[in-house]
Design a protein around this motif. Sequence first.
Motif, short mmCIF file in Angstrom:
data_model
loop_
_atom_site.label_atom_id
_atom_site.label_comp_id
_atom_site.label_asym_id
_atom_site.label_seq_id
_atom_site.Cartn_x
_atom_site.Cartn_y
_atom_site.Cartn_z
N VAL A 209 59.64 3.00 21.75
CA VAL A 209 58.82 2.98 20.55
C VAL A 209 58.00 1.69 20.50
O VAL A 209 58.54 0.59 20.58
N LEU A 210 56.68 1.85 20.40
CA LEU A 210 55.79 0.71 20.25
C LEU A 210 55.52 0.42 18.78
O LEU A 210 55.54 -0.73 18.35
N ARG A 211 55.25 1.47 18.01
CA ARG A 211 54.99 1.34 16.58
C ARG A 211 55.56 2.54 15.85
O ARG A 211 55.59 3.65 16.38
N ARG A 212 56.00 2.30 14.63
CA ARG A 212 56.55 3.36 13.79
C ARG A 212 56.02 3.14 12.37
O ARG A 212 56.10 2.03 11.85
N SER A 213 55.47 4.19 11.76
CA SER A 213 54.84 4.01 10.45
C SER A 213 55.05 5.24 9.58
O SER A 213 54.43 6.28 9.80
N PRO A 214 55.94 5.17 8.57
CA PRO A 214 56.04 6.25 7.58
C PRO A 214 54.89 6.14 6.58
O PRO A 214 54.63 5.06 6.04
N GLU A 215 54.21 7.25 6.32
CA GLU A 215 53.02 7.23 5.48
C GLU A 215 53.03 8.40 4.51
O GLU A 215 53.38 9.52 4.87
N ARG A 216 52.65 8.10 3.27
CA ARG A 216 52.72 9.10 2.21
C ARG A 216 51.42 9.89 2.12
O ARG A 216 50.34 9.32 1.97
N LEU A 217 51.55 11.21 2.19
CA LEU A 217 50.41 12.12 2.11
C LEU A 217 50.66 13.08 0.96
O LEU A 217 51.62 13.85 0.98
N THR A 218 49.78 13.05 -0.04
CA THR A 218 49.93 13.88 -1.23
C THR A 218 48.76 14.83 -1.36
O THR A 218 47.61 14.45 -1.15
N PHE A 219 49.07 16.09 -1.67
CA PHE A 219 48.05 17.09 -1.93
C PHE A 219 48.24 17.65 -3.34
O PHE A 219 49.38 17.80 -3.81
N TYR A 220 47.13 17.99 -3.98
CA TYR A 220 47.14 18.63 -5.29
C TYR A 220 46.36 19.94 -5.20
O TYR A 220 45.39 20.03 -4.44
N LEU A 221 46.78 20.92 -5.99
CA LEU A 221 46.09 22.21 -5.96
C LEU A 221 46.09 22.86 -7.33
O LEU A 221 47.10 22.83 -8.04
N THR A 222 44.96 23.42 -7.68
CA THR A 222 44.82 24.25 -8.87
C THR A 222 43.67 25.21 -8.62
O THR A 222 43.01 25.15 -7.57
N ASP A 223 43.43 26.11 -9.55
CA ASP A 223 42.30 27.02 -9.44
C ASP A 223 41.01 26.20 -9.58
O ASP A 223 40.77 25.60 -10.63
N PRO A 224 40.16 26.14 -8.55
CA PRO A 224 38.98 25.29 -8.65
C PRO A 224 37.86 25.84 -9.51
O PRO A 224 37.00 25.07 -9.98
#
Length: 254
Positions: A209-224
């Motif tokens: 392992v050279l680098r390790r990065s936990p990253e938060r990805l959030t999606f939102y959805l509704t009727d557009p």
Amino acid sequence: MAQARPYYADKSLSAAFYDVVTAADERLAGDIEAYAGLAAPGSSVLELGAGGGRVTFALAEQGYTVTGIEIAPAMLAQAQARLAQLPAELAARVELRRGDMTALDLKRTFDLVICPYFTLAHVPAGTAWRNTFATAARHLPPGGRAAFHLPLLEIMRMPGPPKEMVVFDRPLPGGGRLQLHVLERTFKAAIGRLDQVIEYVERDAAGAVLRRSPERLTFYLTDPEPLAATAGLVRDRDPIPLGGVGDIWVFRRV
């Protein structure tokens, strides 16, 4: 909850390896053609969320004049570096600017506005969506089209894989590999919010392992449609399916 930096933040591996991940994502196949089919060749395009320029430069190569807007400095820097390497004739059809799609006003209109690769879903589905639709309408003449790529609800509801599972594994230049794990995945139906922590792991040719990065990805959805209607945008056609995980919603300014 796992400690994680935001997706596409400075020094994040999601930004560093954006091109590797998008190039390998077969679920994006056909999106360039879909956007190009919404305006005549040579048209002007405003792209909200240009990222590293994948769509920007592909449309420019087809003769479109593209203004790409990106809020993340790390992603904008990648796009600008690519722009600097383009032939002068092609580079002349591209403009890159840092900006917020929820509050943008360039004081001009475009033939087409696009918001690819789930960019709208990155912001909360409420005022931010309403403001982004207003941005699109502000930059369109009457009859002009705007296209937004949104995830499917059934995909957002799916449970996450085991943490130890490698969900993405691709070679890197120099013999190393990039691997991704899903450390967290929770969906809140009441607000249409999917919250994930994706761990990026860069390994060398020997597997260390050279680098390790936990990253938060959030999606939102509704009727557009109701939110788009507040900006004077009406649905132009049925949503265009893309890759089994999302649809491109096309609206027209009245």
